[in-house]
Design a protein around this motif. Structure first.
Motif, PDB file in Angstrom:
ATOM      1  N   ARG A  47      85.851  16.866 -44.542  1.00 56.29           N
ATOM      2  CA  ARG A  47      84.100  16.576 -45.006  1.00 56.29           C
ATOM      3  C   ARG A  47      83.390  17.174 -43.753  1.00 56.29           C
ATOM      4  NH1 ARG A  47      81.598  13.037 -48.830  1.00 56.29           N
ATOM      5  NH2 ARG A  47      79.865  12.923 -47.431  1.00 56.29           N
ATOM      6  N   ARG A 105      81.692  18.617 -51.959  1.00 58.96           N
ATOM      7  CA  ARG A 105      81.432  19.783 -51.641  1.00 58.96           C
ATOM      8  C   ARG A 105      81.653  20.959 -53.083  1.00 58.96           C
ATOM      9  NH1 ARG A 105      84.500  20.469 -47.695  1.00 58.96           N
ATOM     10  NH2 ARG A 105      85.975  21.859 -46.826  1.00 58.96           N
ATOM     11  N   ASP A 139      83.459  26.278 -52.048  1.00 61.46           N
ATOM     12  CA  ASP A 139      83.438  26.246 -50.794  1.00 61.46           C
ATOM     13  C   ASP A 139      85.140  27.634 -50.902  1.00 61.46           C
ATOM     14  OD1 ASP A 139      84.371  26.932 -47.830  1.00 61.46           O
ATOM     15  OD2 ASP A 139      82.211  25.636 -48.341  1.00 61.46           O
TER      16      ASP A 139
END
Length: 568
Positions: free
Chosen positions: A257, A408, A411
């Protein structure tokens, strides 16, 4: 010799904190108990003097208790402020006792002795106060003080203007009257005879002054926020460690993260990812890397926490990592269990799997289909559409998760993650699951979203289809959701459960109406998983409420307003 000096230094530090606590409590008692407070204040007039900070009142009480808290955390700035204030007061007492009228009262010598002992303890225990504050604190405190006084003065002046029953005073005089009370809490009536306001107005202004005082103190002594977040170089090093040791912990990939910071062992073979929330250095899962290097990473993380007066805590540590953390002085509290499905042992046969089997068959007959792909195999436009749907299907505006969420989706660096998509009979997407790698042969659930108008049982259908295709991806195990206090629900429902356990289960069931505690446990239990315990690690039991609030904020369940920081 060194050990004796260290013990003596620690005792002196404890004495200073204890003195401030006692003085703060006595000041509070004096503020509430009027006659007792008057007795204390009577000694601070003419030739009588009390010890350092013992003046009876809310403001000195709050100051003493706040300094006790900051001193207990070892903050250097608090030690310096106490040394300056107590030193000046000691010099004043020493000069006062030189006057014959003052020297003749024994209580003044007692005050002098107690204040001198406090100053001596400060000097003797100075090495125990090493925690650094944020470099921006002095500027922020000055900004809060100036802005607070200006705004508070205007509000107080407006209140005085509205309630003033006197005649002949100008707004400038009313503003000066209000400012005098805001800054000093002094009785301004004698200086401004033309102003006559009710007593409750003075109380409100005094309350504003106390709030401003506390805000300035907080700004001056707040802990650093840990702004150096995970950068490209650290992320690359963490990925290299996960390639070699990622099989050890299902939560390892969540260390990537980018709202976390990272601290490394001296050898560079291990690391701990953490985030500073409300003065708590919050790590999650086990350390990353070679277990032989874990002690070095833990030692570096604890040293950094002490340097900045952060409270160290670990959320979701496994049994192996929790044992190593415990060797470094942390206590453990079992949080719950992680549900891990072993692919080789999974079956839909048997009475225990009847509910899951029926849900799978029902969804399959309804025409739903599942597609499983690595993120890197999903075209860019399709991934963008999946991200848009995930945001649309999210419950609430806040993206929740910290210890078991990547934070997320889509990515390019996360190409080895696995996406499970589910569409209805007409080909319309209805749900998605995203898993992060758990070493080379495992997956750990990261994201679970579905259309609320879709049929029940969709998630079970998707999980089973993933397990059925495990061989295509070389999967041996899949980590699902985390069940908080699972053992309480399981043991509390059994025959012979004690009254305390049943009461604890009833309480958790009650809170499950809002936080889905029991429903998450039951949703996981239907797969007949292997339950892996997860622990909360902490230094002191008294810090658990603070750690709990920090964890809730990190996971997205609470949002706290932030005090603005000046531009650097």
């Amino acid at each position: 010799m060194g050990t004796a000096c260290s013990v003596r230094r620690e005792r002196c530090a404890v004495f200073t904190v204890g003195y401030l606590r006692v003085v703060g409590l006595v000041d509070l008692l004096g503020a509430v108990w009027v006659s007792f407070g008057n007795d204390i204040r009577r000694h601070d007039v003419d030739e009588y003097f009390t010890p350092y900070l013992l003046t009876a009142g809310y403001t000195p009480a709050f100051l003493a208790l706040f300094l006790a808290v900051t001193m207990r955390r070892g903050k250097r700035a608090a030690w310096l402020l106490n040394l300056v204030l107590a030193g000046l007061y000691l010099l004043f007492l020493a000069a006062a006792t030189a006057v014959p009228e003052v020297r003749g009262h024994p209580q003044n010598w007692v005050s002098l002795g107690i204040t001198a002992a406090f100053c001596a303890a400060l000097l003797a225990g100075r090495r125990a106060f090493r925690a650094k504050g944020d470099p921006a604190n002095p500027r922020l405190a000055a900004a809060v003080a100036v802005g607070g006084v200006a705004v508070g003065g205007l509000l107080a002046a407006g209140l005085v203007t509205v309630t003033d029953t006197g005649h002949g005073s100008t707004f400038g005089e009313r503003y000066a009257y209000a400012m005098l009370r805001v800054v000093s809490l002094a009785d301004a009536g004698k200086s401004f005879p033309g102003i006559s306001s009710p007593g409750w107005v003075d109380v409100v202004i005094n309350a504003l002054s106390a709030v401003l005082f506390l805000l300035v103190l907080y700004a001056a002594f707040r802990s650093p926020r840990g702004r150096e977040l995970l950068g490209p170089r650290d992320e690359m090093r963490l990925r290299a460690l996960l390639d070699r040791h990622g099989e050890r912990d299902s939560l390892g990939y969540f260390a990537l993260r980018r709202d976390k910071s990272v601290v490394w062992s001296p050898s560079g073979k291990s690391a701990i990812a953490y985030r500073v929330v409300g003065g708590v250095s919050l790590a999650s899962g086990d350390p990353i890397g070679d277990p032989e290097a874990w002690p070095g990473a833990i030692g570096a993380w604890l040293a950094e926490a002490r340097e900045h007066a952060w409270v160290p805590a670990v959320v979701g540590a496994g049994e192996e990592g929790g044992t190593v953390y415990a060797r470094h002085g942390l206590d453990a509290l079992e949080l719950g269990d992680e549900a891990v499905v072993e692919v080789a042992d999974f079956t839909l046969e048997g009475r225990a799997m009847r509910t899951v089997r029926q849900a799978h068959h029902r969804i399959g007959r309804a025409g739903y289909t599942v597609r499983v792909r690595r993120h890197e195999d999903i075209p860019e436009r399709e991934m963008a559409a999946l991200v848009e749907r995930a945001d649309r299907w999210r419950y609430g505006r806040t993206e929740r998760g910290f210890s078991m969420a990547l934070g997320r989706l889509g990515d390019p660096a996360d190409g080895r993650c696995v996406m499970v998509e589910c569409a209805d009979e007409g080909g319309e997407p209805r749900a998605l699951l995203s898993f992060v790698p758990w070493g080379r042969h495992g997956l750990s659930l990261d994201l679970m979203r579905r259309d609320r108008d879709s049929d029940n049982g969709l998630v079970e259908f998707m999980v089973i289809e993933l397990i059925r295709r495990a061989e295509e991806f070389g999967l041996e195990r899949v980590s699902l959701n985390f069940a908080v206090f699972r053992s309480v629900f399981e043991r509390g429902a059994k025959l012979g459960a004690g009254p305390v356990l049943r009461m604890w289960r009833a309480l958790l069931t009650f809170f499950s109406r809002w936080w889905q505690i029991e429903s998450l446990y039951r949703a996981n239990a239907k797969y007949r998983p292997v339950w892996e315990p997860r622990f909360l690690l902490f230094e002191k039991g008294g810090e658990l409420p603070r750690i709990g609030l920090a964890s809730a904020r990190a996971e997205g369940f609470l949002a706290a307003p932030r005090m603005p920081s000046p531009r650097r």
